[in-house]
Design a protein around this motif. Structure first.
Motif, PDB file in Angstrom:
ATOM      1  N   ALA A   1      10.842   9.563   9.284  1.00  0.00           N
ATOM      2  CA  ALA A   1      12.206  10.107   9.908  1.00  0.00           C
ATOM      3  C   ALA A   1      13.298  10.340   9.116  1.00  0.00           C
ATOM      4  O   ALA A   1      13.984  11.205   9.235  1.00  0.00           O
ATOM      5  CB  ALA A   1      12.618   8.610  10.876  1.00  0.00           C
ATOM      6  N   VAL A   2      13.330   9.378   7.628  1.00  0.00           N
ATOM      7  CA  VAL A   2      14.213   9.732   6.873  1.00  0.00           C
ATOM      8  C   VAL A   2      13.788  11.302   6.337  1.00  0.00           C
ATOM      9  O   VAL A   2      14.955  12.027   6.096  1.00  0.00           O
ATOM     10  CB  VAL A   2      14.087   8.953   5.310  1.00  0.00           C
ATOM     11  N   ARG A   3      12.786  11.674   5.828  1.00  0.00           N
ATOM     12  CA  ARG A   3      12.427  12.871   5.446  1.00  0.00           C
ATOM     13  C   ARG A   3      12.649  13.912   6.389  1.00  0.00           C
ATOM     14  O   ARG A   3      13.068  15.119   5.977  1.00  0.00           O
ATOM     15  CB  ARG A   3      11.033  12.788   4.849  1.00  0.00           C
ATOM     16  N   ARG A   4      12.380  13.757   7.670  1.00  0.00           N
ATOM     17  CA  ARG A   4      12.853  15.005   8.793  1.00  0.00           C
ATOM     18  C   ARG A   4      14.288  15.073   8.699  1.00  0.00           C
ATOM     19  O   ARG A   4      14.754  16.168   8.913  1.00  0.00           O
ATOM     20  CB  ARG A   4      12.601  14.121  10.187  1.00  0.00           C
ATOM     21  N   GLY A   5      15.105  13.979   8.383  1.00  0.00           N
ATOM     22  CA  GLY A   5      16.441  13.998   8.296  1.00  0.00           C
ATOM     23  C   GLY A   5      17.224  14.786   7.121  1.00  0.00           C
ATOM     24  O   GLY A   5      18.263  15.286   7.131  1.00  0.00           O
ATOM     25  N   LYS A   6      16.281  14.800   6.275  1.00  0.00           N
ATOM     26  CA  LYS A   6      16.548  15.560   4.811  1.00  0.00           C
ATOM     27  C   LYS A   6      16.035  17.250   4.724  1.00  0.00           C
ATOM     28  O   LYS A   6      16.168  17.730   3.933  1.00  0.00           O
ATOM     29  CB  LYS A   6      16.033  14.795   3.603  1.00  0.00           C
ATOM     30  N   ALA A   7      15.392  17.424   6.002  1.00  0.00           N
ATOM     31  CA  ALA A   7      15.022  18.875   5.871  1.00  0.00           C
ATOM     32  C   ALA A   7      16.095  19.854   5.986  1.00  0.00           C
ATOM     33  O   ALA A   7      17.138  19.578   6.681  1.00  0.00           O
ATOM     34  CB  ALA A   7      14.178  19.021   7.274  1.00  0.00           C
ATOM     35  N   PRO A   8      15.819  20.861   5.035  1.00  0.00           N
ATOM     36  CA  PRO A   8      17.066  21.887   4.998  1.00  0.00           C
ATOM     37  C   PRO A   8      17.154  22.501   6.255  1.00  0.00           C
ATOM     38  O   PRO A   8      16.329  22.847   6.933  1.00  0.00           O
ATOM     39  CB  PRO A   8      16.628  22.662   3.821  1.00  0.00           C
ATOM     40  N   ALA A   9      18.524  22.575   6.678  1.00  0.00           N
ATOM     41  CA  ALA A   9      18.819  23.344   7.956  1.00  0.00           C
ATOM     42  C   ALA A   9      18.515  24.963   7.669  1.00  0.00           C
ATOM     43  O   ALA A   9      18.523  25.375   6.640  1.00  0.00           O
ATOM     44  CB  ALA A   9      20.527  23.264   8.047  1.00  0.00           C
TER      45      ALA A   9
ATOM     46  N   GLU B   1      11.466   8.391  -3.996  1.00  0.00           N
ATOM     47  CA  GLU B   1      13.147   8.570  -3.592  1.00  0.00           C
ATOM     48  C   GLU B   1      13.535   8.367  -2.381  1.00  0.00           C
ATOM     49  O   GLU B   1      14.848   8.488  -2.004  1.00  0.00           O
ATOM     50  CB  GLU B   1      13.379  10.094  -4.352  1.00  0.00           C
ATOM     51  N   THR B   2      12.752   7.967  -1.444  1.00  0.00           N
ATOM     52  CA  THR B   2      13.052   7.942  -0.086  1.00  0.00           C
ATOM     53  C   THR B   2      13.432   6.541   0.406  1.00  0.00           C
ATOM     54  O   THR B   2      12.639   5.558   0.460  1.00  0.00           O
ATOM     55  CB  THR B   2      11.872   8.461   0.652  1.00  0.00           C
ATOM     56  N   PHE B   3      14.784   6.284   0.585  1.00  0.00           N
ATOM     57  CA  PHE B   3      15.195   4.954   1.041  1.00  0.00           C
ATOM     58  C   PHE B   3      14.894   4.697   2.362  1.00  0.00           C
ATOM     59  O   PHE B   3      15.634   5.666   3.154  1.00  0.00           O
ATOM     60  CB  PHE B   3      16.787   5.078   0.579  1.00  0.00           C
ATOM     61  N   PHE B   4      14.155   3.928   2.783  1.00  0.00           N
ATOM     62  CA  PHE B   4      13.825   3.715   4.167  1.00  0.00           C
ATOM     63  C   PHE B   4      13.959   2.341   5.057  1.00  0.00           C
ATOM     64  O   PHE B   4      13.830   2.332   6.027  1.00  0.00           O
ATOM     65  CB  PHE B   4      12.174   3.958   4.480  1.00  0.00           C
ATOM     66  N   ALA B   5      14.310   1.340   4.113  1.00  0.00           N
ATOM     67  CA  ALA B   5      14.462   0.069   4.761  1.00  0.00           C
ATOM     68  C   ALA B   5      15.570  -1.001   4.119  1.00  0.00           C
ATOM     69  O   ALA B   5      15.768  -0.806   2.880  1.00  0.00           O
ATOM     70  CB  ALA B   5      13.151  -0.328   4.624  1.00  0.00           C
ATOM     71  N   ILE B   6      16.118  -1.759   4.703  1.00  0.00           N
ATOM     72  CA  ILE B   6      16.785  -2.976   4.184  1.00  0.00           C
ATOM     73  C   ILE B   6      16.308  -4.335   4.783  1.00  0.00           C
ATOM     74  O   ILE B   6      15.914  -4.055   5.879  1.00  0.00           O
ATOM     75  CB  ILE B   6      18.308  -2.586   4.526  1.00  0.00           C
TER      76      ILE B   6
ATOM     77  N   PRO C   1       0.729  -1.186   0.008  1.00  0.00           N
ATOM     78  CA  PRO C   1      -0.080  -0.047   0.168  1.00  0.00           C
ATOM     79  C   PRO C   1       0.853   1.018  -0.166  1.00  0.00           C
ATOM     80  O   PRO C   1       0.375   2.604  -0.397  1.00  0.00           O
ATOM     81  CB  PRO C   1      -0.887  -0.055   1.325  1.00  0.00           C
ATOM     82  N   ILE C   2       2.145   1.197   0.168  1.00  0.00           N
ATOM     83  CA  ILE C   2       3.024   2.445   0.142  1.00  0.00           C
ATOM     84  C   ILE C   2       3.108   3.026  -1.149  1.00  0.00           C
ATOM     85  O   ILE C   2       3.456   2.075  -2.040  1.00  0.00           O
ATOM     86  CB  ILE C   2       4.439   2.140   0.919  1.00  0.00           C
ATOM     87  N   PRO C   3       2.868   4.192  -1.304  1.00  0.00           N
ATOM     88  CA  PRO C   3       3.000   4.599  -2.670  1.00  0.00           C
ATOM     89  C   PRO C   3       4.480   4.918  -3.218  1.00  0.00           C
ATOM     90  O   PRO C   3       5.411   4.957  -2.568  1.00  0.00           O
ATOM     91  CB  PRO C   3       2.727   6.409  -2.381  1.00  0.00           C
ATOM     92  N   SER C   4       4.435   4.300  -4.642  1.00  0.00           N
ATOM     93  CA  SER C   4       5.638   4.214  -5.223  1.00  0.00           C
ATOM     94  C   SER C   4       6.557   3.254  -4.536  1.00  0.00           C
ATOM     95  O   SER C   4       7.926   3.574  -4.588  1.00  0.00           O
ATOM     96  CB  SER C   4       6.395   5.643  -5.474  1.00  0.00           C
ATOM     97  N   LEU C   5       6.313   2.225  -3.985  1.00  0.00           N
ATOM     98  CA  LEU C   5       7.314   1.370  -3.119  1.00  0.00           C
ATOM     99  C   LEU C   5       8.089   0.390  -4.480  1.00  0.00           C
ATOM    100  O   LEU C   5       7.494   0.081  -5.245  1.00  0.00           O
ATOM    101  CB  LEU C   5       6.340   0.200  -2.708  1.00  0.00           C
ATOM    102  N   SER C   6       9.261   0.743  -4.138  1.00  0.00           N
ATOM    103  CA  SER C   6      10.159  -0.284  -5.134  1.00  0.00           C
ATOM    104  C   SER C   6      11.496  -0.626  -4.117  1.00  0.00           C
ATOM    105  O   SER C   6      11.680  -0.486  -3.071  1.00  0.00           O
ATOM    106  CB  SER C   6      10.792   0.738  -6.081  1.00  0.00           C
ATOM    107  N   HIS C   7      12.054  -1.806  -4.929  1.00  0.00           N
ATOM    108  CA  HIS C   7      13.104  -2.388  -4.126  1.00  0.00           C
ATOM    109  C   HIS C   7      14.377  -2.690  -5.100  1.00  0.00           C
ATOM    110  O   HIS C   7      14.019  -2.638  -6.411  1.00  0.00           O
ATOM    111  CB  HIS C   7      12.690  -3.880  -3.658  1.00  0.00           C
TER     112      HIS C   7
END
Length: 122
Positions: free
Chosen positions: A106-114, A37-42, A18-24
């Motif tokens: 969490a990934v997106r928060r970490g990429k927020a511009p300073a 474009e968000t790499f979130f898991a391994i 159900p996650i939009p644009s899920l790819s592996h």
């Protein structure tokens, strides 16, 4: 013909569909997961690891989860950026999706511009 995914990877991808644009994609003997474009898991060695940050790490630790570890030439390496998804979360599709969404956030928060610092010309 693409190589067949391991059973566990196929299960995880189905649960997270159900996650939009899920790819592996394959990476370093495992599989990386993206939401757009968000790499979130391994997926590595039959385990699923999500990206965590200061806001989400405590929940994983409360469930007895630990950080991703890997073998280095000099010994064991630890990545506190990725935590193992607890088995009880894997067994509950809605909860797994909630954890995945929190990881993506969490990934997106970490990429927020300073905040820009103003520079004064003297």
């Amino acid at each position: 013909m693409p190589a067949r995914l391991p059973e566990f990877a196929a299960f995880v991808l189905d649960q997270l569909s159900p996650i939009p644009s899920l790819s592996h994609s394959r990476m370093f003997g495992g599989i990386g997961l993206r939401a757009g474009e968000t790499f979130f898991a391994i997926l590595m060695s039959g385990e699923l690891y999500f990206v965590v940050d200061e806001q989400t790490r405590r929940e994983y630790e409360a469930l007895g989860s630990g950080a991703f570890t890997y073998q280095k030439k000099t010994g064991l390496g630890i990545s506190r950026r990725y935590y193992r998804v607890p088995a009880e979360v894997l067994d509950e599709p809605e909860r797994l999706l909630a954890f995945a969404s929190a990881s993506i956030a969490a990934v997106r928060r970490g990429k927020a511009p300073a905040a820009r610092r103003s520079r004064r010309k003297t």
